[in-house]
Design a protein around this motif. Structure first.
Motif, PDB file in Angstrom:
ATOM      1  N   LEU A 195       0.866  -1.229  -0.170  1.00  0.00           N
ATOM      2  CA  LEU A 195       0.097   0.014   0.058  1.00  0.00           C
ATOM      3  C   LEU A 195       0.858   1.190  -0.104  1.00  0.00           C
ATOM      4  O   LEU A 195       1.819   1.344   0.545  1.00  0.00           O
ATOM      5  CB  LEU A 195      -0.804  -0.107   1.341  1.00  0.00           C
ATOM      6  CG  LEU A 195      -1.829   1.104   1.579  1.00  0.00           C
ATOM      7  CD1 LEU A 195      -2.921   1.314   0.456  1.00  0.00           C
ATOM      8  CD2 LEU A 195      -2.359   1.251   2.752  1.00  0.00           C
ATOM      9  N   PRO A 236      -2.333  -0.329  -4.412  1.00  0.00           N
ATOM     10  CA  PRO A 236      -3.254   0.773  -4.294  1.00  0.00           C
ATOM     11  C   PRO A 236      -2.667   2.083  -3.461  1.00  0.00           C
ATOM     12  O   PRO A 236      -1.757   1.836  -2.668  1.00  0.00           O
ATOM     13  CB  PRO A 236      -4.287   0.195  -3.331  1.00  0.00           C
ATOM     14  CG  PRO A 236      -3.667  -1.036  -2.663  1.00  0.00           C
ATOM     15  CD  PRO A 236      -2.362  -1.547  -3.895  1.00  0.00           C
ATOM     16  N   THR A 237      -3.166   3.263  -3.940  1.00  0.00           N
ATOM     17  CA  THR A 237      -2.621   4.373  -3.173  1.00  0.00           C
ATOM     18  C   THR A 237      -3.672   4.827  -2.476  1.00  0.00           C
ATOM     19  O   THR A 237      -4.905   5.213  -2.840  1.00  0.00           O
ATOM     20  CB  THR A 237      -2.128   5.484  -4.290  1.00  0.00           C
ATOM     21  OG1 THR A 237      -1.294   4.800  -5.010  1.00  0.00           O
ATOM     22  CG2 THR A 237      -1.826   6.985  -3.735  1.00  0.00           C
ATOM     23  N   VAL A 238      -3.389   5.368  -1.233  1.00  0.00           N
ATOM     24  CA  VAL A 238      -4.187   6.332  -0.309  1.00  0.00           C
ATOM     25  C   VAL A 238      -3.741   7.645  -0.138  1.00  0.00           C
ATOM     26  O   VAL A 238      -2.648   7.557   0.233  1.00  0.00           O
ATOM     27  CB  VAL A 238      -4.561   5.343   1.119  1.00  0.00           C
ATOM     28  CG1 VAL A 238      -5.066   6.264   1.949  1.00  0.00           C
ATOM     29  CG2 VAL A 238      -5.113   3.911   0.932  1.00  0.00           C
ATOM     30  N   TRP A 290      -9.998  -0.462   6.971  1.00  0.00           N
ATOM     31  CA  TRP A 290      -9.236  -1.037   5.652  1.00  0.00           C
ATOM     32  C   TRP A 290      -9.674  -2.122   4.850  1.00  0.00           C
ATOM     33  O   TRP A 290     -10.043  -2.582   3.884  1.00  0.00           O
ATOM     34  CB  TRP A 290      -7.807  -0.785   5.575  1.00  0.00           C
ATOM     35  CG  TRP A 290      -7.164  -0.943   4.334  1.00  0.00           C
ATOM     36  CD1 TRP A 290      -6.654  -2.016   3.902  1.00  0.00           C
ATOM     37  CD2 TRP A 290      -7.215   0.096   3.227  1.00  0.00           C
ATOM     38  NE1 TRP A 290      -6.322  -1.849   2.439  1.00  0.00           N
ATOM     39  CE2 TRP A 290      -6.715  -0.680   2.091  1.00  0.00           C
ATOM     40  CE3 TRP A 290      -7.867   1.436   3.150  1.00  0.00           C
ATOM     41  CZ2 TRP A 290      -6.519   0.191   0.748  1.00  0.00           C
ATOM     42  CZ3 TRP A 290      -7.578   1.929   1.886  1.00  0.00           C
ATOM     43  CH2 TRP A 290      -6.918   1.073   0.742  1.00  0.00           C
ATOM     44  N   ALA A 313     -11.771   1.687   1.657  1.00  0.00           N
ATOM     45  CA  ALA A 313     -11.256   2.480   0.733  1.00  0.00           C
ATOM     46  C   ALA A 313     -12.206   2.858  -0.127  1.00  0.00           C
ATOM     47  O   ALA A 313     -12.356   3.506  -1.097  1.00  0.00           O
ATOM     48  CB  ALA A 313     -10.062   1.619  -0.201  1.00  0.00           C
ATOM     49  N   GLY A 362      -7.424   6.924 -10.051  1.00  0.00           N
ATOM     50  CA  GLY A 362      -6.908   5.667  -9.915  1.00  0.00           C
ATOM     51  C   GLY A 362      -6.407   5.427  -8.497  1.00  0.00           C
ATOM     52  O   GLY A 362      -5.379   4.560  -8.037  1.00  0.00           O
ATOM     53  N   ILE A 363      -6.970   6.216  -7.575  1.00  0.00           N
ATOM     54  CA  ILE A 363      -6.543   6.353  -6.294  1.00  0.00           C
ATOM     55  C   ILE A 363      -7.489   5.542  -5.328  1.00  0.00           C
ATOM     56  O   ILE A 363      -8.717   5.665  -5.341  1.00  0.00           O
ATOM     57  CB  ILE A 363      -6.456   7.910  -5.812  1.00  0.00           C
ATOM     58  CG1 ILE A 363      -5.340   8.534  -6.403  1.00  0.00           C
ATOM     59  CG2 ILE A 363      -6.318   7.965  -3.935  1.00  0.00           C
ATOM     60  CD1 ILE A 363      -5.285  10.067  -6.379  1.00  0.00           C
ATOM     61  N   ALA A 364      -7.127   4.503  -4.403  1.00  0.00           N
ATOM     62  CA  ALA A 364      -8.245   3.759  -3.933  1.00  0.00           C
ATOM     63  C   ALA A 364      -8.710   4.520  -2.770  1.00  0.00           C
ATOM     64  O   ALA A 364      -9.852   4.105  -2.366  1.00  0.00           O
ATOM     65  CB  ALA A 364      -7.142   2.724  -3.074  1.00  0.00           C
ATOM     66  N   THR A 419       0.178   2.614  -9.356  1.00  0.00           N
ATOM     67  CA  THR A 419      -0.581   1.957 -10.317  1.00  0.00           C
ATOM     68  C   THR A 419       0.065   1.050 -11.262  1.00  0.00           C
ATOM     69  O   THR A 419      -0.385  -0.119 -11.400  1.00  0.00           O
ATOM     70  CB  THR A 419      -1.395   3.235 -11.157  1.00  0.00           C
ATOM     71  OG1 THR A 419      -2.205   3.882 -10.195  1.00  0.00           O
ATOM     72  CG2 THR A 419      -2.627   2.378 -12.227  1.00  0.00           C
ATOM     73  N   ASN A 454       1.225   7.818  -7.372  1.00  0.00           N
ATOM     74  CA  ASN A 454       0.119   7.171  -7.567  1.00  0.00           C
ATOM     75  C   ASN A 454       0.386   6.665  -8.994  1.00  0.00           C
ATOM     76  O   ASN A 454       0.151   5.427  -9.199  1.00  0.00           O
ATOM     77  CB  ASN A 454      -1.040   8.072  -7.893  1.00  0.00           C
ATOM     78  CG  ASN A 454      -2.152   7.129  -8.050  1.00  0.00           C
ATOM     79  OD1 ASN A 454      -2.479   6.133  -7.520  1.00  0.00           O
ATOM     80  ND2 ASN A 454      -3.091   7.509  -9.123  1.00  0.00           N
TER      81      ASN A 454
END
Length: 189
Positions: A98, A129-131, A184, A189, A148-150, A124, A120
């Motif tokens: 992550l 995944p990116t938070v 989470w 998400a 594309g951001i979680a 990707t 990100n």
């Protein structure tokens, strides 16, 4: 080499005054005055450099400092790329489960070359995944997903106000991180 994540030109609707003025609290009249002064600054730089740098990518960085550096012969490169190459960030991202990153105000400007967007993109590509944790999140959930951001989470949402978020940032960020982490696995998400 001018390392800057700001791609904005100096002048116009995507320029320093129009985009960053309101972010820093400038009202419309102040933005108009700033734009006028940036125009004057642009003409000084053009006279010095022998070319108009006001429309170049990154000229609007740091309140016009980007334009000055370009006029002096600087070449703008992505600051996020410079850091990524110097730290071998791609390898770290690829070996992660992550990616957590942050921004003061997560808005459309964040997606234009800033560290969050560069990080990100690497995540990707690596299937990670990116938070994003931010002081404020202005983007809609649909815009966040389209990038594309979680998930994107605002400190102000747990703090209850911008004042509390800013004056007690450590504790409020910790509260937000705990809240996101606790849910989470449950599809937060």
């Amino acid at each position: 080499v001018v390392a800057s994540d700001v791609e904005n030109p100096l002048l116009g609707p995507l320029g320093a005054a129009a985009v960053f003025g309101p972010q820093k609290g400038a009202d419309p009249a102040t933005v108009e005055r700033l734009e006028e002064r940036m125009g004057q600054w642009s003409r000084v730089l053009e006279g010095m450099a022998g070319r108009d740098v006001s429309g170049e990518e990154g000229a609007g960085a740091a309140g016009g400092l980007g334009a000055a550096l370009l006029a002096l012969g600087g070449r703008r490169v992505s600051g996020a790329t410079v850091v990524a190459e110097a730290t071998d960030r791609a390898a770290d991202v690829a070996s992660s489960d992550l990616v957590i990153t942050g921004e003061g105000k997560f808005d459309s400007q964040t997606l234009r070359g800033k560290v969050v967007s560069a990080l990100n993109a690497e995540a990707t590509d690596a299937g990670v995944p990116t938070v994003v944790f931010a002081g404020q999140v202005v983007l809609t959930p649909e815009e966040v997903a389209a990038a594309g951001i979680a998930g994107a989470y605002a400190i102000v949402d747990v703090a209850g106000s911008v004042d509390v978020a800013m004056n007690d940032a450590d504790n409020q960020l910790t509260r937000l991180a705990e809240k996101v982490a606790s849910g989470w696995g449950d599809g937060v998400a």
